[in-house]
Design an enzyme around this catalytic site. Sequence first.
Site, short mmCIF file in Angstrom:
data_model
loop_
_atom_site.label_atom_id
_atom_site.label_comp_id
_atom_site.label_asym_id
_atom_site.label_seq_id
_atom_site.Cartn_x
_atom_site.Cartn_y
_atom_site.Cartn_z
N SER A 65 0.87 -1.18 0.00
CA SER A 65 0.00 0.00 0.00
C SER A 65 0.90 1.22 0.00
O SER A 65 2.11 1.11 0.22
CB SER A 65 -0.94 0.01 1.21
OG SER A 65 -0.20 0.12 2.42
N LEU A 92 -3.33 1.58 7.08
CA LEU A 92 -3.74 2.69 6.23
C LEU A 92 -3.11 2.63 4.84
O LEU A 92 -1.98 2.14 4.68
CB LEU A 92 -3.38 4.03 6.88
CG LEU A 92 -4.08 4.37 8.19
CD1 LEU A 92 -3.63 5.74 8.68
CD2 LEU A 92 -5.60 4.31 8.05
N HIS A 110 3.56 -5.05 2.86
CA HIS A 110 3.04 -5.65 4.09
C HIS A 110 3.45 -7.11 4.23
O HIS A 110 3.77 -7.55 5.34
CB HIS A 110 1.51 -5.58 4.10
CG HIS A 110 0.97 -4.20 4.19
ND1 HIS A 110 0.73 -3.56 5.39
CD2 HIS A 110 0.63 -3.30 3.22
CE1 HIS A 110 0.25 -2.35 5.15
NE2 HIS A 110 0.18 -2.17 3.85
N LEU A 115 5.01 -10.79 1.99
CA LEU A 115 5.41 -11.66 0.88
C LEU A 115 5.31 -13.07 1.42
O LEU A 115 5.87 -13.38 2.47
CB LEU A 115 6.85 -11.36 0.44
CG LEU A 115 7.55 -12.42 -0.40
CD1 LEU A 115 6.97 -12.50 -1.80
CD2 LEU A 115 9.06 -12.15 -0.49
N TYR A 169 16.13 -10.22 2.28
CA TYR A 169 15.74 -8.98 1.60
C TYR A 169 16.95 -8.19 1.11
O TYR A 169 16.86 -7.49 0.09
CB TYR A 169 14.85 -8.14 2.52
CG TYR A 169 13.48 -8.74 2.69
CD1 TYR A 169 12.59 -8.79 1.63
CD2 TYR A 169 13.09 -9.31 3.90
CE1 TYR A 169 11.33 -9.36 1.76
CE2 TYR A 169 11.82 -9.88 4.04
CZ TYR A 169 10.96 -9.92 2.96
OH TYR A 169 9.73 -10.49 3.10
#
Length: 200
Positions: A90, A104, A115, A117, A161
Amino acid sequence: MSALQAVPFMKPLFMRSPQGRRHTLPASEFRSLSPEDAISVFEIEREAFISVSGECPLHLDEVRHFLTLCPELSLGWFEEGRLVAFVIGSLWDQERLNEDALTLHKPHGTTVHIHVLAVHRTFRQQGKGPILMWRYLQYLRCLPHVHRAVLMCEDFLVPFYQKSGFRAQGPSEIKVGPLTFTEMFYPVQGHAYMRRNSGC
């Protein structure tokens, strides 16, 4: 035409159909998710996270919430019509994440908050997580309003990551029960050359 349709590397990967067959599902397809995918998404997420940390990044109503508000910031990997992996993001409008970022979507933000994976358990250890993240980041490079991507993860996931190009930004102020997180970012804006040369 949607941004997803316009980007060559986001188009479905099809297998050639045998002669005489009229219709087959694509062997492998990448597409944005919709609220109709929410249950499949949540089942994969719940299995992936509950066994490890006891918490899901997104509950089912939150999955539906984001797939309704900003489906273009999600990406699902389907094999023969079955969801096998996904990313949900988002927009966010601050330098660092806080509790509000968990629920939000800020439509005028320039940061994509990733948010979650997750990969279906029967498809893990096949390199699908890194491939899906690479495709997602390539897609974000084609969105001119997106300058960076951020996420928070437990410490043991930081090397995963980092291999995708994320950099550690320090401890996150967000805690979930006893769990603490490292915040990481990926500089999407720094890839203007990629945008000019990727057909975006």
